[in-house]
Enzyme design. Structure first.
Site, PDB file in Angstrom:
ATOM      1  N   VAL A  10       3.752   1.977   9.819  1.00 43.26           N
ATOM      2  CA  VAL A  10       4.460   3.048   9.108  1.00 43.26           C
ATOM      3  C   VAL A  10       4.479   2.746   7.616  1.00 43.26           C
ATOM      4  CG1 VAL A  10       6.572   4.434   8.996  1.00 43.26           C
ATOM      5  CG2 VAL A  10       6.005   3.216  11.116  1.00 43.26           C
ATOM      6  N   ASP A  11       4.348   3.801   6.805  1.00 40.38           N
ATOM      7  CA  ASP A  11       4.477   3.604   5.367  1.00 40.38           C
ATOM      8  C   ASP A  11       5.138   4.817   4.727  1.00 40.38           C
ATOM      9  OD1 ASP A  11       3.649   1.710   3.106  1.00 40.38           O
ATOM     10  OD2 ASP A  11       3.020   3.667   2.352  1.00 40.38           O
ATOM     11  N   THR A  12       6.053   4.552   3.816  1.00 43.20           N
ATOM     12  CA  THR A  12       6.764   5.612   3.100  1.00 43.20           C
ATOM     13  C   THR A  12       6.455   5.521   1.614  1.00 43.20           C
ATOM     14  OG1 THR A  12       8.565   5.623   4.717  1.00 43.20           O
ATOM     15  CG2 THR A  12       9.028   6.600   2.566  1.00 43.20           C
ATOM     16  N   LYS A  33      -1.665  -1.501   7.916  1.00 39.49           N
ATOM     17  CA  LYS A  33      -0.640  -2.358   8.522  1.00 39.49           C
ATOM     18  C   LYS A  33      -0.879  -2.512  10.021  1.00 39.49           C
ATOM     19  CE  LYS A  33       2.972  -1.133   5.173  1.00 39.49           C
ATOM     20  NZ  LYS A  33       4.252  -0.411   4.981  1.00 39.49           N
ATOM     21  N   SER A  37       3.896   8.191   6.694  1.00 38.21           N
ATOM     22  CA  SER A  37       2.811   8.250   7.679  1.00 38.21           C
ATOM     23  C   SER A  37       3.066   7.250   8.789  1.00 38.21           C
ATOM     24  CB  SER A  37       1.456   7.952   7.017  1.00 38.21           C
ATOM     25  OG  SER A  37       1.110   8.985   6.120  1.00 38.21           O
TER      26      SER A  37
END
Length: 198
Positions: free
Chosen positions: A74-76, A58, A111
């Site tokens: 950001v990634d969840t 991203k 992250s």
């Protein structure tokens, strides 16, 4: 190290939850640009690795057209064992997720990737939080699915809403489960930007 204005920061996300969490610690990025990337997991990819790859992808996608900016990606990811639970695209997928999580522990990986201009430096932090749901009744599952709170949520979970009553315990970062680990994000950004918490 020179401290910079937050106008030089791009958030590679349009998530209202992440924007609100950043505002909570007085961070308002200069630009908010969602990244359109392929979010399909690789074969046998582990949840943590997937979370890191997505956050990095991203940030890189947005910085490719904005090379002079810092970019925060950001990634969840919600995972049950090694199984990655993606955002449910329909109520059937949401039901599968919520039934899988019922009465079980699961992990939430978030992250954060900060790229400096021209990708001269790359900082990545991953926070893992363990969450356990109570065993859900058929009525609870029915009501939750009808609420549609599962839409656009990793693993179909929204613990800020109705799913909050399903949580027996949470070990780790609550803000990370919502979508952004505040402590780690603050530590990364405070190395480069001038902003006040108070």
């Amino acid at each position: 190290m020179t401290e910079r204005s937050l106008n030089n920061l791009i958030l590679a996300s349009s998530s209202k939850r992440r924007i609100a969490l950043l505002k909570q610690i007085n961070i308002e990025p200069g630009l908010i640009l969602p990244a359109d990337i392929d979010e399909a997991p690789l074969k046998k990819e582990l949840p943590k690795d997937y979370s890191i790859r997505m956050a990095k992808s991203k940030a890189e996608k947005i910085q490719s057209s904005n090379p002079n900016y810092f970019v925060l990606g950001v990634d969840t990811v919600v995972a049950c064992g090694r199984r990655i639970l993606l955002k449910a695209e329909n109520v059937e997928q949401a039901e599968k997720c919520i039934r899988l999580l019922s009465g079980r522990r699961h992990r939430v990986y978030t992250s954060v990737c900060l790229l400096t201009p021209d990708q001269s430096k790359q900082h990545i932090r991953t926070v893992v939080t363990i969450v356990k749901f109570k065993r859900l009744s058929e009525q609870e599952i029915k009501y939750y699915l009808a609420s549609e709170e599962w839409k656009n949520r990793a693993g179909g979970c929204n613990i800020q809403g109705l799913a909050g009553v399903f949580v027996l315990f949470l070990r780790g970062s609550y803000s990370s489960v919502i979508g952004l680990p505040l402590h780690e994000t603050y530590c990364l950004l405070s190395n480069y930007f001038n902003f006040n918490l108070y």
